[in-house]
Design an enzyme around this catalytic site. Structure first.
Site, mmCIF file in Angstrom:
data_model
loop_
_atom_site.group_PDB
_atom_site.id
_atom_site.type_symbol
_atom_site.label_atom_id
_atom_site.label_comp_id
_atom_site.label_asym_id
_atom_site.label_seq_id
_atom_site.Cartn_x
_atom_site.Cartn_y
_atom_site.Cartn_z
ATOM 1 N N HIS A 266 -14.668 1.443 -55.675
ATOM 2 C CA HIS A 266 -15.963 1.707 -56.302
ATOM 3 C C HIS A 266 -16.684 2.862 -55.603
ATOM 4 O O HIS A 266 -17.085 3.842 -56.252
ATOM 5 C CB HIS A 266 -16.816 0.435 -56.243
ATOM 6 C CG HIS A 266 -18.182 0.564 -56.839
ATOM 7 N ND1 HIS A 266 -18.493 0.099 -58.095
ATOM 8 C CD2 HIS A 266 -19.327 1.111 -56.361
ATOM 9 C CE1 HIS A 266 -19.765 0.347 -58.360
ATOM 10 N NE2 HIS A 266 -20.294 0.967 -57.310
ATOM 11 N N GLU A 267 -16.838 2.744 -54.301
ATOM 12 C CA GLU A 267 -17.552 3.792 -53.564
ATOM 13 C C GLU A 267 -16.758 5.101 -53.568
ATOM 14 O O GLU A 267 -17.340 6.195 -53.576
ATOM 15 C CB GLU A 267 -17.842 3.330 -52.140
ATOM 16 C CG GLU A 267 -18.727 2.090 -52.044
ATOM 17 C CD GLU A 267 -20.061 2.229 -52.772
ATOM 18 O OE1 GLU A 267 -20.544 3.369 -52.943
ATOM 19 O OE2 GLU A 267 -20.611 1.187 -53.181
ATOM 20 N N HIS A 270 -17.780 7.091 -56.557
ATOM 21 C CA HIS A 270 -18.994 7.875 -56.307
ATOM 22 C C HIS A 270 -18.656 9.149 -55.532
ATOM 23 O O HIS A 270 -19.139 10.249 -55.850
ATOM 24 C CB HIS A 270 -19.993 7.054 -55.494
ATOM 25 C CG HIS A 270 -20.737 6.021 -56.272
ATOM 26 N ND1 HIS A 270 -21.446 6.305 -57.413
ATOM 27 C CD2 HIS A 270 -20.894 4.685 -56.058
ATOM 28 C CE1 HIS A 270 -22.025 5.199 -57.872
ATOM 29 N NE2 HIS A 270 -21.689 4.195 -57.069
ATOM 30 N N GLU A 296 -22.568 5.471 -61.878
ATOM 31 C CA GLU A 296 -21.933 4.151 -61.837
ATOM 32 C C GLU A 296 -20.765 4.066 -62.814
ATOM 33 O O GLU A 296 -19.844 3.272 -62.617
ATOM 34 C CB GLU A 296 -22.955 3.058 -62.124
ATOM 35 C CG GLU A 296 -24.025 2.892 -61.064
ATOM 36 C CD GLU A 296 -23.473 2.558 -59.692
ATOM 37 O OE1 GLU A 296 -22.312 2.097 -59.603
ATOM 38 O OE2 GLU A 296 -24.198 2.760 -58.697
#
Length: 501
Positions: A266-267, A270, A296
């Site tokens: 997830h990170e 980003h 997101e």
């Protein structure tokens, strides 16, 4: 003075603004990742002092005059420069009536709220956060009151800050559509779904092994590791200080190895956005200007659409076996795929599966809408949180740490949470379009995530910071956001996974 001369003067001011902004960000990163308990509050005070200089620069007569004149007449500016002026003017118009004292006091309150939240979460005691929480709400409303005008409700104003043009009416309809299709599917799974093996999901996995896997995951996503730092924190986040300095954080649990896998993916999503925006965006100070749902979208894309896919599990399975040193030797590839996709109500949002995740967001959306608009007080939040988890997810919340204190977001503003659900829906729509150009999961199965990254760089990252949400998704896919693509994807995936008729 020509517009070319004006934009050059404005650039020089923005260069200095950028230095202070990065300094504040690095102090914030330090505060969340490595400052001692007693050092967090002083770090917050330091951030607020530097914020004074930011306020001074962005409220100076020279800055305001240049901005107003370029907003009124943008002749000769490039499209990117025009978008920069649009972004800056929008931000300035919302903050122009802030005094230096108000900005300092608000920033101090937000920074101290983080320290109080962290202490409250560790103690599982909402009362330790209650006063700081109320103060953040008060400053949020006061800041909106200082604007010359605002759209609709206080919460509409918050939504517009995170999702330009978004409002409660749109989101109420969005979440009702999601609730109407997800809740019955969850009920079908609980009633008729086949059993899925889960014993290995809480098997201890040493943190050094998990860290080694995290680095492999980030490399696989296609990140430039020489321009990236990986650290740990209480609540994972990613920060950028330019394309050559991106900070990724995760959180390791020895008895929950999959939490770190999907936090890292997830990170990392980003971070990919931050490393791959066009160089012109950084040069013209328009980088990182996309909405939170756009951001997101990519993190949820890598966490779920890629990370939880059969293709990615096939690719990562040998690596997991190697790095874990035999911890999961008795777990088959299929069992791993099914295990990381178990769909069931749970307490913690960041560990939730794709199917139930939107219900976690719905709880937060309904609560923050209510307390920002003054319909409830912060004192009512814990009990209402617990009631909504019982209503939507059928769960009894055992304590505040696993309840209303689990997220860091309410220490610094409101209107962000819907971005996660919107991002999930954007991601499926983008994936459908990507699959028309190449065999996405064929490449993922071989570990060639560079193909995915490069397609996103060309079609998604290249326009996000200079587009509204609707312009962006229409440019990528040819149509506005359609939440039913997301819901169709969930129904297809989980019907097959649980062998539902």
């Amino acid at each position: 003075m020509t517009n070319e001369q004006k934009i050059k003067q404005l650039d020089r001011i923005l260069d200095e603004v950028g230095v202070y902004h990065r300094a504040v960000g690095k102090l914030g990163f330090d505060m969340q990742c490595c400052a001692p308990d007693e050092g967090r509050a002083p770090a917050g005070d330091d951030m607020a002092v530097l914020g004074k200089q930011l306020h001074k620069l962005t409220h100076s007569k020279k800055y305001v005059t240049l901005l107003q004149e370029l907003h009124e007449d943008s002749e000769g500016l490039t499209p990117v420069q025009k978008k920069l002026i649009e972004h800056l003017y929008d931000r300035w118009s919302k903050e122009k009536n802030f005094t230096a004292k108000f900005s300092f006091d608000m920033e101090t309150a937000f920074n101290h709220a983080y320290s109080q939240w962290l202490a409250a979460k560790k103690a599982s005691d909402f009362s330790l956060f209650r006063d700081s929480f109320a103060e953040v709400v008060r400053y949020t409303r006061a800041a909106i009151d200082l604007r010359d005008s605002r759209p609709g409700t206080y919460y509409d104003a918050c939504l517009d800050d995170y999702e330009k043009g978004g409002d409660e009416t749109q989101l109420d309809a969005f979440f009702e559509t999601i609730r109407a299709r997800i809740v019955p599917l969850i009920a079908r799974i609980q009633k008729d779904g086949k059993p899925i093996r889960r014993d290995f999901l809480t098997r201890p996995c040493p943190i050094p092994q998990q860290e080694a896997l995290s680095r492999r995951l980030l490399e696989t996503e296609g990140l430039r590791m020489g321009a990236l730092t990986l650290m740990t924190t209480e609540h994972p986040f990613t920060e950028t200080f330019g394309p050559h300095d991106v900070r990724v954080t995760t959180h390791y649990f020895e008895d929950n190895f999959i939490s770190n896998i999907f936090s890292t993916l997830h990170e990392g999503g980003h971070a990919l956005f931050m490393q791959n925006e066009p160089a012109e965006f950084y040069r013209e100070h328009v980088d990182d200007s996309m909405t939170m749902a756009m951001h997101e979208c990519i993190s949820r894309f890598y966490e779920n659409l890629i990370g939880r896919s059969e293709a990615f599990i096939h690719y990562i399975y040998p690596t997991l076996q190697e790095v874990s040193g035999g911890t999961f030797a008795d777990v088959s590839e299929r069992e791993l795929y099914e295990g990381v996709n178990i769909a069931e109500p749970s307490l913690i949002r960041t560990d939730a599966d794709e199917l139930t995740y939107a219900l976690h967001i719905l709880v937060r959306y309904e609560l923050e809408k209510a307390f920002v608009n003054g319909e409830i007080t912060v004192d009512e939040v814990p009990a209402l949180w617990n009631a909504k988890y019982k209503e939507y997810l059928g769960l009894d919340v055992p304590d505040d740490a696993r309840g209303c204190l689990q997220d860091v977001h309410w220490t610094g503003g409101y209107g962000y949470f819907p971005s996660y659900a919107l991002g999930s829906a954007y991601g499926v729509q983008i994936l459908r379009r990507m699959q028309k150009d190449f065999d996405v999961f064929g490449e993922v199965r071989r570990g060639n995530l560079a193909a995915v990254r490069d397609w996103l760089a060309e079609h998604v990252f290249s326009i996000a910071s200079v587009s509204t949400p609707d312009e962006w998704i229409r440019a990528i896919t040819g149509e506005s956001l359609n939440v039913h693509y997301f819901l169709d994807y969930l129904e297809e995936k989980y019907t097959a996974l649980y062998e539902l008729n």
